[in-house]
Design an enzyme around this catalytic site. Structure first.
Site, PDB file in Angstrom:
ATOM      1  N   HIS A 123       0.699  -0.980  -0.050  1.00 49.58           N
ATOM      2  CA  HIS A 123      -0.154   0.162   0.022  1.00 49.58           C
ATOM      3  C   HIS A 123       0.931   1.162   0.074  1.00 49.58           C
ATOM      4  O   HIS A 123       1.929   1.050   0.460  1.00 49.58           O
ATOM      5  CB  HIS A 123      -0.889  -0.111   1.049  1.00 49.58           C
ATOM      6  CG  HIS A 123      -2.105   0.952   1.526  1.00 49.58           C
ATOM      7  ND1 HIS A 123      -1.722   2.115   1.889  1.00 49.58           N
ATOM      8  CD2 HIS A 123      -3.242   0.789   1.101  1.00 49.58           C
ATOM      9  CE1 HIS A 123      -2.782   2.723   1.951  1.00 49.58           C
ATOM     10  NE2 HIS A 123      -3.950   2.110   1.465  1.00 49.58           N
ATOM     11  N   ASP A 200       3.037  -4.713   8.038  1.00 50.05           N
ATOM     12  CA  ASP A 200       1.934  -4.077   7.697  1.00 50.05           C
ATOM     13  C   ASP A 200       0.559  -5.059   7.953  1.00 50.05           C
ATOM     14  O   ASP A 200       0.332  -5.879   7.133  1.00 50.05           O
ATOM     15  CB  ASP A 200       1.996  -3.394   6.372  1.00 50.05           C
ATOM     16  CG  ASP A 200       0.478  -2.645   6.251  1.00 50.05           C
ATOM     17  OD1 ASP A 200      -0.502  -2.919   6.936  1.00 50.05           O
ATOM     18  OD2 ASP A 200       0.443  -1.767   5.163  1.00 50.05           O
ATOM     19  N   GLN A 203      -4.594  -5.292   6.890  1.00 53.58           N
ATOM     20  CA  GLN A 203      -5.414  -6.390   6.177  1.00 53.58           C
ATOM     21  C   GLN A 203      -5.451  -7.609   6.914  1.00 53.58           C
ATOM     22  O   GLN A 203      -6.149  -8.448   6.235  1.00 53.58           O
ATOM     23  CB  GLN A 203      -5.111  -6.301   4.689  1.00 53.58           C
ATOM     24  CG  GLN A 203      -5.391  -5.117   3.925  1.00 53.58           C
ATOM     25  CD  GLN A 203      -6.880  -4.482   3.916  1.00 53.58           C
ATOM     26  OE1 GLN A 203      -7.787  -5.392   4.255  1.00 53.58           O
ATOM     27  NE2 GLN A 203      -7.139  -3.399   3.525  1.00 53.58           N
ATOM     28  N   LYS A 226     -10.343  -0.619  10.630  1.00 56.13           N
ATOM     29  CA  LYS A 226     -10.473  -1.752   9.591  1.00 56.13           C
ATOM     30  C   LYS A 226     -10.871  -3.109  10.514  1.00 56.13           C
ATOM     31  O   LYS A 226     -10.930  -4.022   9.889  1.00 56.13           O
ATOM     32  CB  LYS A 226      -9.066  -2.047   8.836  1.00 56.13           C
ATOM     33  CG  LYS A 226      -9.005  -1.098   8.006  1.00 56.13           C
ATOM     34  CD  LYS A 226      -7.769  -1.322   6.967  1.00 56.13           C
ATOM     35  CE  LYS A 226      -7.014  -0.081   6.495  1.00 56.13           C
ATOM     36  NZ  LYS A 226      -7.970   0.203   5.150  1.00 56.13           N
ATOM     37  N   CYS A 364      -4.703   2.561  -3.587  1.00 58.91           N
ATOM     38  CA  CYS A 364      -3.609   3.113  -3.037  1.00 58.91           C
ATOM     39  C   CYS A 364      -2.309   1.968  -3.317  1.00 58.91           C
ATOM     40  O   CYS A 364      -1.511   1.868  -2.210  1.00 58.91           O
ATOM     41  CB  CYS A 364      -3.752   3.188  -1.541  1.00 58.91           C
ATOM     42  SG  CYS A 364      -4.830   4.399  -1.263  1.00 58.91           S
TER      43      CYS A 364
HETATM   44  N1  PMP Z   1      -1.803  -0.806   4.545  1.00 54.64           N
HETATM   45  C1  PMP Z   1      -2.858  -1.700   3.975  1.00 54.64           C
HETATM   46  C2  PMP Z   1      -2.276  -2.836   3.500  1.00 54.64           C
HETATM   47  C3  PMP Z   1      -4.022  -0.972   3.731  1.00 54.64           C
HETATM   48  O1  PMP Z   1      -5.024  -1.874   3.203  1.00 54.64           O
HETATM   49  C4  PMP Z   1      -4.347   0.259   4.260  1.00 54.64           C
HETATM   50  C5  PMP Z   1      -5.685   0.847   4.218  1.00 54.64           C
HETATM   51  N2  PMP Z   1      -6.370   0.623   2.988  1.00 54.64           N
HETATM   52  C6  PMP Z   1      -3.223   1.088   5.152  1.00 54.64           C
HETATM   53  C7  PMP Z   1      -2.203   0.297   4.939  1.00 54.64           C
HETATM   54  C8  PMP Z   1      -3.509   2.300   5.395  1.00 54.64           C
HETATM   55  O2  PMP Z   1      -4.498   2.192   6.577  1.00 54.64           O
HETATM   56  P1  PMP Z   1      -4.974   3.671   7.187  1.00 54.64           P
HETATM   57  O3  PMP Z   1      -5.440   4.550   6.206  1.00 54.64           O
HETATM   58  O4  PMP Z   1      -5.888   3.275   8.283  1.00 54.64           O
HETATM   59  O5  PMP Z   1      -3.768   4.144   7.881  1.00 54.64           O
END
Ligand code: PMP
Length: 405
Positions: A123, A200, A203, A226, A364
């Site tokens: 991401h 990270d 997910q 999430k 993203c």
């Molecule tokens: N890492 C991953 C794999 C994600 O899917 C996301 C959110 N789509 C994020 C980081 C970022 O999370 P946040 O917007 O809650 O900071």
């Protein structure tokens, strides 16, 4: 033992909504999850009955708010099985967790010519903070490649790791392909060369049991929203041996021991990294959410979602012109797809008209899109409350739209 999904759905008032006169089918859980009554009520109750700033007050309410906030830290510790609450830093979310780490780690550990390794399926929030730090320090970003099926090429990772590598940053589950990465193996390979690893977990935490000691990762980040918790709160886990070596990220109240105009000394862990008033209502609500999913059982949630994903893949693959991106052997409750040459935006907009919420676009992950040679996908992502009937609604919706084109 599985839980009764229809009973569980009653905990989530929003799921009873109708969108354009149709029952909401919420399949955008990868972006954010809906909140159970218990979580919202915890917030309302705290604002109505407890609210006071934490850590600094001698009065009753401040003490009570502090106790809730610190008990939440213990709930998070238990949930990911960290060794100590000093290893649990509250942040605004995964993004802030990674920015914190990239800054503090970069300041202490990275110099010109060094290298930072990320994977091809990160991401943006696990790419850009590292890139910014590399730019500041004159370091280089290196990338673990993946196969067309969306699996990391670990043989290549071994070749990427050398005496210049300072850290490896890798997602546990891809938010686009649903790939579950063998992060334990990534950690093992990196540790053979004494290189720390950030995982990270944005997910993964909502979908599977995570044990940071078992993974042996050095850092781990996730977001509250999430995992059925509130927005604006997240966690950075870090092994004490590492956090102890890193300088603070932000300065301000709470993170200090003593301040004078000549010199400031810093607070102990975890407070050194928590400048300013924390969102103590959100931390308590996050703990409530973690208790909620623990109550259902992470194994049960995983089993339910795995079954749903298998069912969805099976049904979706029968749709004419269906292309599903990624075919990792180990995959999670995320399905990215495209049907014929129907643009993902059209598909998403038309599904919405049927009450079905999916995500469209690059998710993203522009470098991953480039690797796949596409601009975007439609993404359906499941949560603990989704049902086979909702998968059926998705499949019928896609069929209907396909026939229109
Ligand atoms: N890492 C991953 C794999 C994600 O899917 C996301 C959110 N789509 C994020 C980081 C970022 O999370 P946040 O917007 O809650 O900071």
């Amino acid at each position: 033992m599985m839980y009764d999904v229809n009973r569980v759905r009653e905990d989530f008032p929003i799921l009873a909504r109708e969108i354009y006169g149709r029952p909401l089918v919420y399949l955008d859980n990868g972006a954010t999850t809906q909140k159970p009554r218990q979580v919202v009520e915890a917030m309302v109750d705290e604002y109505y009955n407890v609210n006071a700033n934490v850590h600094r007050g001698v009065h009753f309410l401040s003490q009570q708010a502090t106790d809730l906030h610190e008990a939440s830290r213990e709930t998070v510790r238990r949930f990911i099985n960290a060794q100590s609450t000093s290893e649990i830093l509250f942040t605004r979310g995964t993004t802030e967790s990674i920015n914190l780490l990239a800054f503090s780690f970069g300041e202490a550990m990275v110099k010109e010519g060094d290298e930072v390794v990320v994977s091809a399926m990160e991401h943006h929030s696990n790419i850009v903070p590292w890139q910014m730090m590399c730019e500041r320090k004159g370091a280089q970003l290196r990338v673990i490649p993946m196969t067309d099926e969306g699996e990391l090429q670990l043989e290549a990772l071994d070749g990427l790791l050398n005496e210049k590598t300072r850290i490896v940053c890798c997602t546990q589950v891809s938010n686009v392909l649903g790939t579950v990465n063998p992060v334990k193996e990534v950690v093992r390979l990196a540790h053979e060369k004494a290189i720390p690893v950030l995982i990270d977990g944005a997910q993964s935490v909502p979908h599977m049991k995570v044990d940071v000691q078992e993974l042996d990762c050095d850092f781990f980040a996730f977001s509250g929203h999430k995992v059925y918790g509130p927005t604006g709160v997240g966690v950075l886990y870090g092994k004490e041996v590492w956090l102890g070596k890193l300088p603070p990220y932000q300065g301000g109240g709470e993170m200090i021991k003593n301040v004078s105009f000549e010199k400031t000394t810093y607070n102990e862990l975890p407070y050194k990294f928590e400048a300013g008033t924390p969102d103590y209502v959100a931390t308590h609500a996050l703990a409530t959410a973690l208790d909620y999913v623990s109550g259902l059982g992470m194994e049960n949630i995983e089993a339910h979602e795995q079954e749903l994903t298998r069912y969805a893949l099976e049904r979706m693959q029968q749709i004419e012109g269906m292309h599903i991106f990624g075919g990792a052997r180990n995959r999670d409750a995320v399905i990215s797809f495209q049907v014929g040459d129907i643009h993902h935006l059209d598909m998403g907009t038309l599904l919405d008209r049927l009450g079905i919420a999916v995500r469209t676009g690059h998710h993203c992950a522009e470098p991953l899109m480039r690797r796949l040679g596409i601009e975007g996908t439609v993404r359906a992502s499941f949560g603990l409350y989704n049902t086979k009937a909702e998968v059926d609604a998705l499949v019928e919706g896609i069929e209907r739209i396909r026939r229109m084109f």
